[in-house]
Write a protein that holds these residues in place. Structure first.
Motif: not given
Length: 246
Positions: A96-103, A123-125, A161-162, A172-174
């Motif tokens: 998973a390549a995560l940018d911006g909101y992952a809510l 921003r993940i939570g 939210v992290l 949570l991300v590497s």
């Protein structure tokens, strides 16, 4: 594939972009159906999957307009947790390549991946309790496995939210990349996986997900298959020949 997903196919991987920018890539039924179609392909033709989102957002959550109308029967059907579990169970690794909101549901989709990379603006939570529901698509059991029970408990009970940096510190991300380099970083990770034996990779993922009581039997069974593999002999012979030339 559909209006809600953009799919790019390569020999050893598939890149799937969640693409509902007008809804910040919120996960609706049409997207769930499209993701099931992706899984069907990857179950028949195993490849690495890279999941990302369009317009600087991974997924802002489940589509609230749809979610508001769902009933107890919908909860029992597990619409989102079924597709996230199917993604988690794919034969080859999921990045998973995560940018911006992952809510909300977007975060739970990310938790279903084997590996996650992000950007500083991630921003993940899971703010679900603020909407009168629980995080029922994997957060309450996958997140503790990923970051530990104390932090997971705080996040799901408070809705905190992290940031990208906090997600990195929590494991949570590497890795974090600049937004313009995020997919390059995800592909570099996929390249390292793709350089290895696909069968060994598939069996490694399979054994990693076995329950505790299946170990070490699961390792022995997988290794027995690989010890009879022509690819094992080829790769080990190649290694020994390289070493002998040094």
């Amino acid at each position: 594939m559909t209006d809600s997903l953009h799919v790019e196919e390569q020999d050893d991987r598939m890149v799937v972009t969640l693409d509902r920018p007008e809804r910040r890539n919120a996960i609706d039924q049409a997207m769930v159906d499209a993701l099931h179609a992706v899984c069907e392909r990857l179950e028949r033709e195993p490849r690495i999957l890279i999941l990302t989102g369009s317009d600087g957002v991974f997924a802002s959550g489940a589509d609230i307009a749809e979610l508001r109308e769902r009933t107890a029967a919908d909860a029992a059907n597990g619409i989102n947790d079924t597709i996230f579990s199917r993604i988690a169970a794919l034969p080859m690794p999921v990045i998973a390549a995560l940018d911006g909101y992952a809510l909300g549901g977007g975060a739970e989709l990310a938790y279903a991946a084997d590996l996650r990379v992000g950007t500083p603006r991630l921003r993940i939570g899971n703010p679900e309790t603020g909407l009168g529901i629980i995080a029922a698509a994997g957060a309450l059991w996958r997140l503790p496995q990923l970051v530990g029970l104390p932090l997971a408990t705080e996040l799901v009970l408070t809705g905190r939210v992290l940031t990208g940096e906090e997600a990195l510190a929590a494991g949570l991300v590497s890795d974090l990349f600049a937004p313009g380099e995020l997919l390059t970083g995800a592909h570099a990770l996929a390249d390292r996986i793709a350089a290895n034996d696909p069968l060994a990779t598939r069996l490694t993922k399979q054994v990693l997900r076995e329950p505790a009581e299946r170990h070490p039997a699961a390792e022995r069974e997988a290794q027995a298959v690989l010890f009879e593999s022509p690819e094992k002999r080829r790769r080990m012979t190649q290694f020994l020949e390289r070493r002998s030339r040094r």
